[in-house]
Design a protein around this motif. Structure first.
Motif: not given
Length: 172
Positions: A23-27, A92-103, A123-124
């Motif tokens: 969604a962020s990339a589209s925006l 976008t950076s925060l969403f990527v970090i969120s995904s990495l942090t979850l892992a 990020g939201g």
């Protein structure tokens, strides 16, 4: 190690940031296009200013006022778009970090499972701020368009005023 998380929690935890990244990339893409349109409009206005300075355009004072106003609007729009882009990239950076942090949290310890959620929420917030700036910028775009209509109507009125005078001169 992963007993505290169900498969659906892990899957939704990994997919949600990916959807938000998309969604962020589209925006970002549409906002970059808007910035390009501003650049194009400023170049057209610049060309008109140059013609005005060379004395090639009629109604000098009216056009000067129009061009000054329109350039001011484009400047405000460019600033709003730039701020929106910054917020979108941060989201976008925060969403990527969120995904990495979850892992990482899944691999290390469940006691830190709140960290990816907080990062995704942040990020939201940035995504919301970017959207707010884009909404505000769209109002300036409408102001620009209304200015274009106003000058076109003014020039149209001038043509209609001059036309009867010219027609009258030909019949004499």
């Amino acid at each position: 190690m992963f007993e505290s998380f169900s498969n659906s929690e892990i899957l939704s935890g990994m997919i949600t940031p990916a959807v938000l990244i998309s969604a962020s990339a589209s925006l970002i893409f549409s906002t970059a296009n808007r910035l390009g349109r501003i650049f194009d409009r400023v170049n057209l206005l610049k060309t008109e200013v140059e013609k005005l300075l060379e004395g090639k355009l009629a109604y000098q004072e009216e056009r000067k006022l129009y061009l000054t106003n329109q350039l001011s609007i484009q400047k405000k729009r460019a600033v709003l778009i730039q701020r929106s882009m910054a917020f979108l990239y941060m989201a976008t950076s925060l969403f990527v970090i969120s995904s990495l942090t979850l892992a990482i949290v899944l691999a290390v310890s469940k006691e830190y499972s709140w960290i990816p959620t907080v990062i995704a929420l942040l990020g939201g917030v940035f995504l919301f701020l970017a959207s707010s700036f884009l909404l505000y910028e769209s109002r300036y775009n409408l102001t620009f368009i209304m200015g274009q209509i106003d000058i076109a109507e003014f020039l149209g009125e001038q043509i209609h005023r001059e036309k009867p005078e010219k027609e009258g001169n030909h019949s004499l």
